[in-house]
Design an enzyme around this catalytic site. Structure first.
Site, short mmCIF file in Angstrom:
data_model
loop_
_atom_site.label_atom_id
_atom_site.label_comp_id
_atom_site.label_asym_id
_atom_site.label_seq_id
_atom_site.Cartn_x
_atom_site.Cartn_y
_atom_site.Cartn_z
N ASP A 292 -21.60 52.79 -9.03
CA ASP A 292 -21.95 53.00 -7.62
C ASP A 292 -23.26 53.79 -7.56
O ASP A 292 -23.30 54.98 -7.87
CB ASP A 292 -20.82 53.76 -6.91
CG ASP A 292 -21.06 53.81 -5.41
OD1 ASP A 292 -22.14 54.29 -4.99
OD2 ASP A 292 -20.20 53.34 -4.65
N ARG B 286 -21.44 49.48 2.97
CA ARG B 286 -20.62 48.29 2.74
C ARG B 286 -19.17 48.71 2.94
O ARG B 286 -18.66 49.57 2.22
CB ARG B 286 -20.86 47.81 1.31
CG ARG B 286 -20.27 46.47 1.03
CD ARG B 286 -20.70 45.99 -0.34
NE ARG B 286 -19.92 46.58 -1.41
CZ ARG B 286 -19.74 46.03 -2.60
NH1 ARG B 286 -20.33 44.87 -2.87
NH2 ARG B 286 -19.03 46.59 -3.52
N ASP C 88 -23.39 57.01 -5.27
CA ASP C 88 -22.62 58.13 -5.84
C ASP C 88 -23.31 58.71 -7.06
O ASP C 88 -23.33 59.93 -7.25
CB ASP C 88 -21.21 57.67 -6.20
CG ASP C 88 -20.34 57.50 -4.95
OD1 ASP C 88 -20.67 58.10 -3.92
OD2 ASP C 88 -19.33 56.76 -5.03
N THR D 293 -13.63 45.03 3.78
CA THR D 293 -14.13 43.71 4.20
C THR D 293 -15.43 43.33 3.49
O THR D 293 -15.84 42.17 3.53
CB THR D 293 -14.44 43.72 5.72
OG1 THR D 293 -15.51 44.64 5.94
CG2 THR D 293 -13.22 44.15 6.52
O1 LIG Z 1 -24.88 43.50 -1.78
P1 LIG Z 1 -23.75 44.24 -1.17
O2 LIG Z 1 -22.40 43.66 -1.53
O3 LIG Z 1 -23.89 44.46 0.30
O4 LIG Z 1 -23.70 45.67 -1.89
C1 LIG Z 1 -24.81 46.42 -2.16
C2 LIG Z 1 -24.85 47.65 -1.29
O5 LIG Z 1 -23.81 48.55 -1.69
C3 LIG Z 1 -24.38 49.83 -1.98
O6 LIG Z 1 -24.43 50.64 -0.87
P2 LIG Z 1 -23.15 51.41 -0.31
O7 LIG Z 1 -22.43 50.60 0.70
O8 LIG Z 1 -22.33 51.92 -1.45
O9 LIG Z 1 -23.78 52.59 0.50
P3 LIG Z 1 -24.52 53.91 -0.07
O10 LIG Z 1 -25.86 53.45 -0.55
O11 LIG Z 1 -24.58 54.77 1.12
O12 LIG Z 1 -23.69 54.47 -1.18
C4 LIG Z 1 -25.77 49.46 -2.44
O13 LIG Z 1 -26.66 50.54 -2.40
C5 LIG Z 1 -26.16 48.35 -1.52
O14 LIG Z 1 -26.70 48.79 -0.29
O1 LIG Z 2 -22.16 47.46 -8.31
C1 LIG Z 2 -22.36 47.90 -7.16
C2 LIG Z 2 -22.12 47.12 -6.01
C3 LIG Z 2 -22.39 47.64 -4.78
N1 LIG Z 2 -22.85 48.92 -4.69
C4 LIG Z 2 -23.08 49.68 -5.80
O2 LIG Z 2 -23.51 50.84 -5.68
N2 LIG Z 2 -22.82 49.14 -7.00
MG LIG Z 3 -22.51 53.60 -2.63
#
Ligand SMILES: O=P(O)(O)OC[C@H]1O[C@H](OP(=O)(O)OP(=O)(O)O)[C@H](O)[C@@H]1O
Ligand SMILES: O=c1cc[nH]c(=O)[nH]1
Ligand SMILES: [Mg+2]
Length: 209
Positions: A200, A104, A203, A108
């Site tokens: 997160d 994400r 993380d 944006t």
């Molecule tokens: O519903 P949304 O607003 O799209 O957000 C949710 C997304 O954000 C996080 O991923 P992230 O982009 O942090 O990637 P990662 O899993 O690699 O940390 C989470 O694991 C989802 O995939």
């Molecule tokens: O709360 C949130 C939203 C998006 N992605 C995450 O990992 N946590």
């Molecule tokens: Mg993430």
């Protein structure tokens, strides 16, 4: 319109409490996410059709049941969705695993796809898409689109925690997809993080913060 199920099983809710707790470290967080995913998979697979078979026990013949050849697939949304995969595949070892890589964009909030690999026979499989977080819904919508584009027709979405606005976005974009959750939270904060959420997920799973 896709249905939304929130699993209120005590074991799921108990483990989710520790997943949410910010003092839970990476090792425990990872184990708990995996355990909750397995418990959720146990609930989701309740309706798998069975067929009758006979086996010879050491004593006589027993009429038994086996899963009726249903082809399942699990598609974790990278990275965080990977944390839910082992628990499901341990339970359903015949499931094939696909991957959709998305992140994400922090400014944006757009979901950017960087990797897709699915089983060749996707059109024949029922898929469980996993991601701990359903926030704005952007990532889930793009991931499901990507899987459908490659032939999948039967998709379920499994997340730990969702914001109501994200659920609505997925329901509108993919009315055929049912959503399975451990919790429906209050909403999103100004950075589109789920409140109260668990922070997160990527993380916390991989210790990258
Ligand atoms: O519903 P949304 O607003 O799209 O957000 C949710 C997304 O954000 C996080 O991923 P992230 O982009 O942090 O990637 P990662 O899993 O690699 O940390 C989470 O694991 C989802 O995939
Ligand atoms: O709360 C949130 C939203 C998006 N992605 C995450 O990992 N946590
Ligand atoms: Mg993430």
């Amino acid at each position: 319109m896709g249905k939304v199920y929130v699993f209120d099983h005590p074991l799921i809710q108990h483990k989710l409490t520790f997943i949410r707790d910010k003092s839970t470290g990476t090792k425990d967080f990872r184990e708990l996410v995996d355990e909750v995913a397995a418990l959720m998979a146990f609930e989701i697979t309740r309706d798998i059709p069975l067929q009758e078979v006979e086996v010879e026990t050491p004593v006589s013949t027993a009429k038994c049941q086996t899963i009726a050849g249903k082809k399942l697939g699990v598609v974790p949304i990278l990275r965080a969705g990977l944390g839910m995969m082992d628990g499901i595949v341990d339970l359903i070892p015949a499931a094939k695993v696909g991957h959709v890589g998305l992140y994400r964009d922090p400014d944006t909030l757009e979901a950017i796809e960087y990797y897709v690999k699915l089983p060749k026979d996707s059109h024949e499989r029922e898929f469980i898409v996993t991601d701990p977080m359903l926030a704005t819904g952007g990532s889930a919508v793009v991931a499901i689109e990507s899987i459908k584009k490659r032939g999948a027709k039967n998709i379920k979405l499994m997340c730990l925690v969702a914001a109501p606005e994200g659920v609505e976005v997925v329901q509108e974009a993919h009315p055929d997809v049912d959503i399975f959750l451990a919790a429906m939270d209050e909403g999103l904060n100004e950075k589109s993080y789920i409140v109260p959420g668990l922070g997160d997920a990527g993380d916390r799973l991989y210790g990258t913060k």
